[in-house]
Design an enzyme around this catalytic site. Sequence first.
Site, PDB file in Angstrom:
ATOM      1  CD  GLU A  30      -0.909   0.847   3.600  1.00  0.00           C
ATOM      2  OE1 GLU A  30      -1.325   1.970   3.290  1.00  0.00           O
ATOM      3  OE2 GLU A  30      -1.006   0.360   4.744  1.00  0.00           O
ATOM      4  CE  LYS A  91      -6.548   7.354   5.905  1.00  0.00           C
ATOM      5  NZ  LYS A  91      -6.922   7.605   7.309  1.00  0.00           N
ATOM      6  CB  VAL A 111      -5.651  -1.681   4.234  1.00  0.00           C
ATOM      7  CG1 VAL A 111      -6.119  -3.129   4.134  1.00  0.00           C
ATOM      8  CG2 VAL A 111      -4.287  -1.600   4.921  1.00  0.00           C
ATOM      9  CG  ASP A 143     -13.198   6.426  13.177  1.00  0.00           C
ATOM     10  OD1 ASP A 143     -13.132   5.727  12.151  1.00  0.00           O
ATOM     11  OD2 ASP A 143     -12.326   7.245  13.506  1.00  0.00           O
ATOM     12  CB  SER A 145     -10.904   1.231   9.320  1.00  0.00           C
ATOM     13  OG  SER A 145     -10.215   1.282   8.084  1.00  0.00           O
ATOM     14  CG  ASP A 147      -8.288  -0.410   6.094  1.00  0.00           C
ATOM     15  OD1 ASP A 147      -8.528   0.223   5.045  1.00  0.00           O
ATOM     16  OD2 ASP A 147      -7.297  -0.184   6.822  1.00  0.00           O
ATOM     17  CE  LYS A 164      -1.154   2.122  14.396  1.00  0.00           C
ATOM     18  NZ  LYS A 164      -1.192   1.166  13.374  1.00  0.00           N
TER      19      LYS A 164
HETATM   20  N1  PSU Z   1      -1.972   2.016  10.493  1.00  0.00           N
HETATM   21  C1  PSU Z   1      -0.632   2.241  10.478  1.00  0.00           C
HETATM   22  N2  PSU Z   1      -0.097   2.923   9.445  1.00  0.00           N
HETATM   23  C2  PSU Z   1      -0.851   3.354   8.403  1.00  0.00           C
HETATM   24  C3  PSU Z   1      -2.257   3.098   8.420  1.00  0.00           C
HETATM   25  C4  PSU Z   1      -2.770   2.420   9.466  1.00  0.00           C
HETATM   26  O1  PSU Z   1       0.070   1.859  11.389  1.00  0.00           O
HETATM   27  O2  PSU Z   1      -0.303   3.982   7.487  1.00  0.00           O
HETATM   28  C5  PSU Z   1      -3.076   3.526   7.258  1.00  0.00           C
HETATM   29  C6  PSU Z   1      -3.345   2.325   6.324  1.00  0.00           C
HETATM   30  O3  PSU Z   1      -3.262   2.766   4.998  1.00  0.00           O
HETATM   31  C7  PSU Z   1      -4.765   1.955   6.668  1.00  0.00           C
HETATM   32  C8  PSU Z   1      -5.354   3.317   6.964  1.00  0.00           C
HETATM   33  O4  PSU Z   1      -5.454   1.307   5.630  1.00  0.00           O
HETATM   34  O5  PSU Z   1      -4.345   3.987   7.681  1.00  0.00           O
HETATM   35  C9  PSU Z   1      -6.627   3.240   7.764  1.00  0.00           C
HETATM   36  O6  PSU Z   1      -7.159   4.520   7.883  1.00  0.00           O
HETATM   37  P1  PSU Z   1      -8.558   4.725   8.630  1.00  0.00           P
HETATM   38  O7  PSU Z   1      -8.298   4.370  10.049  1.00  0.00           O
HETATM   39  O8  PSU Z   1      -8.849   6.173   8.405  1.00  0.00           O
HETATM   40  O9  PSU Z   1      -9.536   3.829   7.955  1.00  0.00           O
HETATM   41 MN    MN Z   2     -12.025   6.138  10.384  1.00  0.00          MN
END
Ligand code: PSU
Ligand code: MN
Length: 307
Positions: A30, A91, A111, A143, A145, A147, A164
Site C-alpha cells: 500500500e 489519503k 488497505v 468510526d 475503518s 478496511d 494497534k
Molecule cells: N496504520 C498504520 N499505518 C498506516 C495506516 C494504518 O500503522 O499507514 C493507514 C493504512 O493505509 C490503513 C489506513 O489502511 O491507515 C486506515 O485509515 P482509517 O483508520 O482512516 O480507515
Molecule cells: Mn475512520
Amino acid sequence: MMKTMKPELLSIHPDVQKALDDGRPVVALESTIITHGMPFPENARTAAEVEAVVRDNGATPATIAVIDGVIKVGLEAGALEELAKAKDVVKASGRDLAAVMARGGSAGTTVSATMRIAALAGIKVFATGGVGGVHRGAEETFDISADLVELGRTPVAVVCAGVKSILDIARTLEYLETQRVPVIAAGSDDFPAFYTRSSGLVADHRLDTPEELARAIAIHDALETGTGMLIANPIPEADALDPGFIDRVIAEAVSEASARGMARKEVTPFLLARINELSNGKSLVANIALVKNNAALAARIAAALAR
Ligand code: PSU
Ligand code: MN
C-alpha cells in the site's frame, strides 16, 4: 479479469505484469503508509527497503498508488520518492478513488483501496503494517475503518502486525468475525498488537509456516466466500516496544485527538504522527521493522502459493 478498468485508468508495471503472466509470486504494497503513515525521509527509505525485502524473499513487489489520475500497480523508484515527498496527495480509501482519478489527482491508497486494486490486478497477497479497525469510542463516533468492510468483500490475503491499541482491538476482532474474515496469527497463539507481540487476546487460529498459510489461502479461495483473510504476524521480539510505555503514549495521543475533535480520515494519520513525537521516534523504528517483517512473510507465502 479487468473488465471495466481500461489501461489508461489502471496501469500495471511490466515487471509485475510479466510475473503475473508467468505465475510467479507477487506481493501488493500500500502507499498511504508512505504518504500519511510516516514522515519524510523515513517513508521514502522504508518504501524502497520494503520492496527490496519482497525481492530478497522471492517475490515481485507491486506498490500501488494513484499518480496523476492513473492507478499504478508497481511504481518506478522515482515515482515512489516523489510520492513520499508530495504534500498535496489524498489519503484514498476505495471510495475516494473515483473522485481523485476523475480530476487527475494523486493519492496514497489505504488497505481498503489497495485490496480492491490488487484484486482487479489478480494479486492475492498484500503486505502492510497495520490495518484500520474499530476505533475506541466507536459507539459514539461510529468510526470503523473501511478496511474492515473491504476485508469482508474482497478476496485478498493481508499480512499485517495485528491491530494497534489506538483501536478497540476486541471490537475489531468482533467486526471481522461478523464479516466472515478468517483471522490467523502467524507463529503465535495470541493476536498481536502492532508494537507488541500480544494484544492479550487469543487469535482464532494459528498457523506456523508460509506453506501452511498459503494452503489456507488456497482453500479459502476455493470456498468462494469472497472475503479476504487477515494474517497477523507479530513484530520480532527484538523490535517490540515495552507495553506499558507504548500504552501510555497511545492513551495520550488518543485523548489529544478527541480533545481536538479529530474526525473521519484525519484520525489515524494524526494519531500515528503524535505517537511518533510522544515516543521520541521509537514507534517509527518499530513500525519500520514490523513492515519489513510482514513483507518477508508475505513474499514467502506468495512464493509457496505459486508452487
Ligand atoms: N496504520 C498504520 N499505518 C498506516 C495506516 C494504518 O500503522 O499507514 C493507514 C493504512 O493505509 C490503513 C489506513 O489502511 O491507515 C486506515 O485509515 P482509517 O483508520 O482512516 O480507515
Ligand atoms: Mn475512520
